[in-house]
Design a protein around this motif. Structure first.
Motif: not given
Length: 250
Positions: A164-168
């Motif tokens: 449910i979350r994205v990261f970079s």
């Protein structure tokens, strides 16, 4: 190169890659030997693979596996790991302030909404000088960038999946620099897994281009006392989303 996927969003169609590379355990082995660890906590510990690495390098350390699932408790105990059942999104970690040397959060934060509360508990319980080992899927990996060019959704952020979350790299560093700059320091940044290549090619590519790897890893050291900055941030920034900030909102 491709295999049939029965449930979209849960398994990869690629059979060319070593999917264990996603967890970057060779990276954890590399950094564990350089840390002084008497107590280590793994959030979302599964069957304890990461804690087993810590035990190899620090056989006398106290190992605690935190999870919301009871199914792996017997396996953890057999490995010398103390299992604790906690919902990290709305419960207090059962540890005193500044008592833990290393907290592992490997492939878990992408499953959560309450990132402020979770980080509050992480940095409340970490010793000054202790470290967070954070591993997350990279929404800006090379293969996700190519997919986006063709209008295909990132593989690590499908609505039908558990993420449910994205990261970079840049966005994660922005999060910690804006909120935690006064009491944390980035000690290391790494990449692991490089779609669609096999392990022999993926490892050198991830080492050369970590920000393009499938998974990205951060070693964040606590360098001074924590004063509740993470749970103060949503109110301070007037975020238009309800976040859990503990039994008493600060």
């Amino acid at each position: 190169m491709f295999r049939k996927v029965l449930i979209p969003g849960q398994t990869s169609r690629l059979n060319t890659v070593d999917h264990l590379e996603t967890y970057g355990r060779h990276i954890l082995k590399k950094i564990a030997s350089d840390l002084d660890i008497s107590m280590c906590v793994d959030l979302g510990c599964g069957v304890g693979e990461d804690l087993s690495i810590i035990k190899t390098h620090h056989p006398n350390s106290k190992l605690i596996g935190v999870d919301f699932c009871n199914s792996n408790m017997d396996k953890l105990v057999q490995k010398g790991i103390d299992p604790i059942n906690v919902n990290i999104e709305n419960q207090v970690l059962p540890f005193q302030d500044e008592t833990i040397d290393l907290i592992i959060a490997n492939q878990i934060l992408e499953h959560t909404k309450e990132i402020y509360w979770i980080n509050h508990e992480i940095f409340r319980t970490l010793k000054v000088g202790g470290s967070l080992y954070l591993g997350v899927p990279n929404v800006l990996s090379l293969h996700n960038r190519i997919l986006g060019f063709f209008g295909i959704h990132p593989t690590c952020a499908k609505v039908i999946s558990a993420h449910i979350r994205v990261f970079s790299k840049h966005d994660t560093l922005l999060f910690y620099s804006q909120i935690a700059n006064s009491f944390t320091k980035l000690e290391g940044f790494y990449g692991s897994q490089f779609y669609p290549f096999p392990k022999t090619i993926a490892r050198p590519l991830s080492s050369l281009f970590p920000s393009l790897a499938f998974s990205i890893f951060f070693v964040i050291r606590k360098i001074s006392k924590y004063n509740g900055e993470f749970i103060k941030w949503p109110s301070k920034s007037q975020l238009e989303t309800n976040f859990y900030l503990g039994p008493i909102t600060h």
